[in-house]
Design an enzyme around this catalytic site. Structure first.
Site, mmCIF file in Angstrom:
data_model
loop_
_atom_site.group_PDB
_atom_site.id
_atom_site.type_symbol
_atom_site.label_atom_id
_atom_site.label_comp_id
_atom_site.label_asym_id
_atom_site.label_seq_id
_atom_site.Cartn_x
_atom_site.Cartn_y
_atom_site.Cartn_z
ATOM 1 N N ASP A 177 0.858 -1.177 0.000
ATOM 2 C CA ASP A 177 0.000 0.000 0.000
ATOM 3 C C ASP A 177 0.896 1.230 0.000
ATOM 4 O OD1 ASP A 177 -2.458 1.459 0.221
ATOM 5 O OD2 ASP A 177 -1.957 1.835 2.311
ATOM 6 N N GLU A 261 -1.285 -1.140 -5.938
ATOM 7 C CA GLU A 261 -2.452 -0.486 -6.519
ATOM 8 C C GLU A 261 -1.975 0.346 -7.697
ATOM 9 O OE1 GLU A 261 -6.064 0.816 -3.748
ATOM 10 O OE2 GLU A 261 -4.113 1.315 -2.929
ATOM 11 N N ASP A 344 -3.500 1.190 7.149
ATOM 12 C CA ASP A 344 -2.627 0.918 6.003
ATOM 13 C C ASP A 344 -2.212 -0.550 5.897
ATOM 14 O OD1 ASP A 344 -2.776 3.609 5.354
ATOM 15 O OD2 ASP A 344 -1.055 4.119 6.619
#
Ligand SMILES: [Zn+2]
Length: 363
Positions: A177, A261, A344
């Site tokens: 992340d 991502e 997170d």
């Protein structure tokens, strides 16, 4: 057992070079183009021998780089005439991007146009030039580009072709992340903070900016301070690049599957409050590094759709908690299974799970 075909990859190794002469040829030919409307590459090239007699400085310049810059100019003109680009601009000394490229070749007598020995590189016409050896140079040299930076430092980018051996496979997978508070958080719970370079230099930059504001714009002292400021920014950029390289190499070496991502950095940059920390963090560069290193070393990089609600899902039971949308929520309890999540770390776990699922369905 299957035989692996060796794969060849192109690598660019950038090193700092000690001072060399600058190049003037590009200007000359561009000036001529403006007068004669358009001269093709072959016409330019045909003029070279004659011009060399006329202009002494051309002799100082290596002929391959001259031809190379003519080709670049020719390309710029072709784009212009096709309506794809503007009229080629002068490469002025004040322009930040002063560079030239030259090719590697072997002469009939066996000598090479470019050679490297220890911390020296031999370039056509320039001879042996020293560089700061910050990393090993391996592979077959294709060409080199020499560039003068804003603050007058010289850099050489050596383009090499190298056979890179894939790493032995393992079965580790990691979700990443990319954060704002920290640079990244992994699904193993590892937190990598932002390289501290900027905060370290923040005060220095603020001080220099104050000093700059007090100087008369365009005066000698103004340029002096401006130059100092540019030096600090260049230093930060170099340290940051090094940080991104080391981190991406480590993640690629340790894991077979790396899941991130996919970023819509541009959209996020519109939000100016976030913009600074995002550009500081240089995420997109980092994902680029991961992507080509994964190819080099036989790893898999999986990118998850930006709209996947990685922060909102409970990584234990899958419940979607819309309250976590609020960026200020750092820790939350799942209303369904009552697990307590660090925002997170939970997100990176979801990224990992989603990525592994994608991997399964694509096979
Ligand atoms: Zn839950």
């Amino acid at each position: 057992m299957e035989l692996c075909k060796p794969k060849l990859w192109i690598k660019h190794i950038v090193l700092e070079l000690y001072p060399i002469k600058s190049k003037k040829n590009f200007n000359h030919f561009l000036a001529q183009s403006k007068n004669d409307k358009y001269l093709s590459y072959s016409k330019f090239a045909a003029q070279l021998p004659k011009l060399k007699k006329e202009y002494n400085w051309l002799k100082e310049v290596d002929s391959i780089s001259l031809q190379q810059s003519l080709k670049d100019l020719d390309k710029a003109f072709k784009r212009f005439f096709k309506g794809l680009g503007g009229f080629p601009k002068f490469k002025s000394k004040k322009n930040n991007k002063q560079s030239y490229r030259t090719q590697y070749f072997k002469r009939s007598n066996g000598t090479e146009s470019i050679e490297i020995k220890d911390n020296k590189i031999k370039l056509p016409k320039l001879g042996w030039v020293k560089f700061r050896k910050s990393r090993e140079i391996t592979g077959k040299i294709q060409n080199v580009t020499i560039r003068k930076s804003k603050v007058g430092k010289y850099y050489i980018s050596i383009c090499v072709q190298e056979e890179i051996k894939e790493l032995p496979q393992n079965n580790k997978a990691i979700g990443i992340d990319l954060g704002l508070k920290n640079f990244l958080i992994t699904s193993n719970g590892e937190i990598v903070s932002n390289s501290r370079t900027l905060s370290k230099y923040k005060n220095k930059i603020a001080r220099l900016n104050k000093r700059l504001a007090k100087k008369e714009e365009g005066s000698n002292n103004w340029y002096k301070v401006k130059n100092k400021l540019a030096r600090v920014h260049e230093k930060i950029a170099n340290i940051r690049k090094d940080f991104l390289h080391k981190l991406s190499t480590k993640l690629i070496c340790e894991n077979q599957t790396i899941i991130v991502e996919s970023l819509k950095v541009k959209n996020m940059l519109k939000n100016s409050r976030l913009a600074k920390s995002i550009s500081d963090a240089s995420w997109s560069k980092f994902v680029d590094y991961l992507s080509y290193k994964a190819e080099w070393y036989g790893r898999e990089l999986i990118k998850i759709d930006t709209f996947f609600p990685s922060s909102q899902l409970c990584s234990k039971c899958g419940y979607q908690n819309k309250k976590v949308k609020d960026l200020s929520v750092c820790e939350w309890e799942c209303p369904k299974c009552h697990s307590i999540h660090d925002r997170d770390i939970n997100a990176s776990k979801n990224i990992l799970q989603q990525g592994l699922q994608l991997q399964l369905t694509s096979r």
